[in-house]
Design a protein around this motif. Structure first.
Motif, PDB file in Angstrom:
ATOM      1  N   THR A   1       1.005  -1.238   0.081  1.00 51.00           N
ATOM      2  CA  THR A   1      -0.041   0.173  -0.107  1.00 51.00           C
ATOM      3  C   THR A   1       0.792   1.326  -0.189  1.00 51.00           C
ATOM      4  N   ARG A   2       1.974   1.318   0.422  1.00 55.40           N
ATOM      5  CA  ARG A   2       2.774   2.350   0.541  1.00 55.40           C
ATOM      6  C   ARG A   2       3.776   2.361  -0.545  1.00 55.40           C
ATOM      7  N   GLU A   3       3.960   1.422  -1.250  1.00 54.01           N
ATOM      8  CA  GLU A   3       4.795   1.330  -2.427  1.00 54.01           C
ATOM      9  C   GLU A   3       6.130   1.450  -2.057  1.00 54.01           C
ATOM     10  N   LEU A   4       6.624   0.738  -1.069  1.00 55.60           N
ATOM     11  CA  LEU A   4       8.038   0.902  -0.605  1.00 55.60           C
ATOM     12  C   LEU A   4       8.633  -0.698  -0.658  1.00 55.60           C
ATOM     13  N   SER A   5       9.843  -0.652  -0.227  1.00 53.04           N
ATOM     14  CA  SER A   5      10.556  -1.844  -0.499  1.00 53.04           C
ATOM     15  C   SER A   5      10.028  -2.391   1.000  1.00 53.04           C
ATOM     16  N   THR A   6      10.174  -3.710   1.107  1.00 49.90           N
ATOM     17  CA  THR A   6       9.914  -4.677   2.460  1.00 49.90           C
ATOM     18  C   THR A   6      11.048  -4.454   3.315  1.00 49.90           C
ATOM     19  N   SER A   7      12.186  -4.469   2.895  1.00 45.83           N
ATOM     20  CA  SER A   7      13.356  -4.450   3.661  1.00 45.83           C
ATOM     21  C   SER A   7      13.222  -2.983   4.374  1.00 45.83           C
ATOM     22  N   TYR A   8      12.821  -1.858   3.839  1.00 49.09           N
ATOM     23  CA  TYR A   8      12.413  -0.518   4.429  1.00 49.09           C
ATOM     24  C   TYR A   8      11.602  -0.718   5.707  1.00 49.09           C
ATOM     25  N   ILE A   9      10.401  -1.346   4.989  1.00 44.11           N
ATOM     26  CA  ILE A   9       9.543  -1.427   6.372  1.00 44.11           C
ATOM     27  C   ILE A   9      10.107  -2.497   7.527  1.00 44.11           C
ATOM     28  N   MET A  10      10.868  -3.440   7.102  1.00 41.30           N
ATOM     29  CA  MET A  10      11.418  -4.134   8.181  1.00 41.30           C
ATOM     30  C   MET A  10      12.391  -3.530   8.995  1.00 41.30           C
ATOM     31  N   LYS A  11      12.815  -2.699   8.570  1.00 44.26           N
ATOM     32  CA  LYS A  11      13.939  -1.669   9.504  1.00 44.26           C
ATOM     33  C   LYS A  11      13.072  -0.945  10.315  1.00 44.26           C
ATOM     34  N   LEU A  12      11.828  -0.284   9.733  1.00 43.20           N
ATOM     35  CA  LEU A  12      11.156   0.616  10.660  1.00 43.20           C
ATOM     36  C   LEU A  12      10.527  -0.158  11.706  1.00 43.20           C
TER      37      LEU A  12
END
Length: 157
Positions: free
Chosen positions: A94-105
């Motif tokens: 939904t945010r059109e971002l990489s999963t690795s970025y989300i997993m860092k957050l």
């Protein structure tokens, strides 16, 4: 922000089931998550490439790339693993971002810790709550927010 459509639902359910299936592997849940984070399969999911939505093939892909080991002892519950996988894909989609970025957050330890309180809630509520407990705002998902902040600081519009 992208609408969570049928394709998003299929991908989120697939990733949730993949995480859930990892419970059967010899390695710990954190080790599986780290391997998934660096896998070719994740790159395909993030690129919305044509992938097989067969869970066994997904697990096999990760095993072929990294092997299996008995490293680590901590195992998350199957339901927590499903929820984590689903939420990571939901946010990334939904945010059109990489999963690795989300997993860092929102790292897997935090996601496992909030699972019992959050798993029955709407995904958007969960995102807002995760942002809140981390002192972040929705702006963190804006790819241009850093550039916007620099422009604001310089006073040039």
């Amino acid at each position: 922000m992208r609408e969570f459509d049928h394709n998003g639902l299929l991908l989120a359910e697939y990733q949730g089931k993949l995480f859930e299936k990892s419970e059967e592997m010899q390695c710990s849940s954190p080790i599986f998550i780290r391997r998934f984070l660096h896998s070719d399969l994740l790159k395909s999911l993030d690129n919305s490439s044509s992938i097989s939505l067969d869970i066994n093939e997904g697990v096999q892909s990760i095993l072929e790339q990294f092997g299996d080991s008995s490293y680590g002892k901590e195992k998350y519950s199957k339901s927590a693993l499903f929820w984590m996988g689903y939420m990571y894909r939901y946010i990334a989609y939904t945010r059109e971002l990489s999963t690795s970025y989300i997993m860092k957050l929102f790292d897997h330890k935090q996601m496992n810790a909030v699972y019992y309180s959050y798993h029955t809630q709407d995904p958007e509520w969960c995102i807002k709550s995760l942002l809140d407990i981390n002192g972040l705002s929705e702006e963190i998902f804006d790819k241009n927010s850093r550039l916007k902040n620099i422009i604001k600081e310089k006073g040039t519009y």
